[in-house]
Scaffold this motif. Structure first.
Motif, mmCIF file in Angstrom:
data_model
loop_
_atom_site.group_PDB
_atom_site.id
_atom_site.type_symbol
_atom_site.label_atom_id
_atom_site.label_comp_id
_atom_site.label_asym_id
_atom_site.label_seq_id
_atom_site.Cartn_x
_atom_site.Cartn_y
_atom_site.Cartn_z
ATOM 1 N N GLY A 88 0.809 -1.214 0.000
ATOM 2 C CA GLY A 88 0.000 0.000 0.000
ATOM 3 C C GLY A 88 0.841 1.262 0.000
ATOM 4 O O GLY A 88 0.531 2.234 -0.702
ATOM 5 N N ILE A 89 1.914 1.255 0.745
ATOM 6 C CA ILE A 89 2.807 2.414 0.784
ATOM 7 C C ILE A 89 3.462 2.611 -0.587
ATOM 8 O O ILE A 89 3.579 3.733 -1.079
ATOM 9 N N ASN A 90 3.868 1.528 -1.222
ATOM 10 C CA ASN A 90 4.459 1.638 -2.561
ATOM 11 C C ASN A 90 3.421 2.074 -3.581
ATOM 12 O O ASN A 90 3.693 2.904 -4.442
ATOM 13 N N PHE A 91 2.234 1.497 -3.506
ATOM 14 C CA PHE A 91 1.166 1.802 -4.469
ATOM 15 C C PHE A 91 0.805 3.281 -4.444
ATOM 16 O O PHE A 91 0.573 3.892 -5.480
ATOM 17 N N THR A 92 0.739 3.847 -3.265
ATOM 18 C CA THR A 92 0.365 5.256 -3.137
ATOM 19 C C THR A 92 1.564 6.179 -3.320
ATOM 20 O O THR A 92 1.431 7.389 -3.155
ATOM 21 N N THR A 93 2.690 5.621 -3.653
ATOM 22 C CA THR A 93 3.960 6.315 -3.926
ATOM 23 C C THR A 93 4.491 7.099 -2.740
ATOM 24 O O THR A 93 5.319 7.978 -2.913
ATOM 25 N N LEU A 94 4.037 6.785 -1.536
ATOM 26 C CA LEU A 94 4.593 7.461 -0.361
ATOM 27 C C LEU A 94 6.050 7.064 -0.164
ATOM 28 O O LEU A 94 6.878 7.884 0.171
ATOM 29 N N GLY A 95 6.322 5.765 -0.348
ATOM 30 C CA GLY A 95 7.694 5.290 -0.345
ATOM 31 C C GLY A 95 8.346 5.125 1.008
ATOM 32 O O GLY A 95 9.253 4.335 1.149
ATOM 33 N N TYR A 96 7.919 5.856 2.001
ATOM 34 C CA TYR A 96 8.548 5.717 3.307
ATOM 35 C C TYR A 96 7.828 4.639 4.098
ATOM 36 O O TYR A 96 6.622 4.672 4.260
#
Length: 138
Positions: A88-96
């Motif tokens: 989910g973090i990768n999908f939403t491009t938050l990355g952290y």
């Protein structure tokens, strides 16, 4: 090789998203007559679609992590809840995230972020078009 795997997963993501949006378009065909229903249906529909896409990548990570040459995630990323969070973090491009990726699997993470960005902007355009159609009917 890992970049190709990531590319293939994002391609599948795009194909799934295309057909999911076609389904949502059918559900909201009467947006001018029922604007509130159309807008809420698209919002909830996109929420379900994006969750399915995040779960798809979490499952892909689970499979890929069984291949020793793909690399690894730290201990928090080995549980199903950690994989969903990481996806989910990768999908939403938050990355952290507190989950660290090591090895070639990082290329799959990068491709998921690219795919997530594309999908989210596609969805934003879609919901805006339904919203506009619904408001034009008022």
């Amino acid at each position: 090789m890992t970049l190709l795997i990531g590319f293939g997963l994002v391609a599948l993501l795009g194909i799934f998203h295309h057909f999911a949006l076609l389904g949502l378009r059918r559900v909201t065909a009467d947006a001018k007559e029922r604007p509130n229903r159309a807008i809420i249906s698209v919002f909830i529909g996109l929420l379900v679609i994006h969750l399915a896409e995040i779960l798809f990548f979490a499952g892909a990570y689970r499979v890929l992590l069984d291949w020793p040459w793909m690399g690894q995630l730290n201990e928090m990323g080995t549980r199903w809840s950690g994989l969903i969070y990481f996806s989910g973090i990768n999908f939403t491009t938050l990355g952290y995230t507190q989950i660290e990726a090591a090895g070639p699997i990082r290329l799959v993470n990068m491709m998921q972020s690219l795919g997530g960005f594309m999908i989210l902007t596609w969805s934003a355009t879609f919901i805006y078009s339904v919203w506009k159609k619904a408001l034009d009917g008022l």
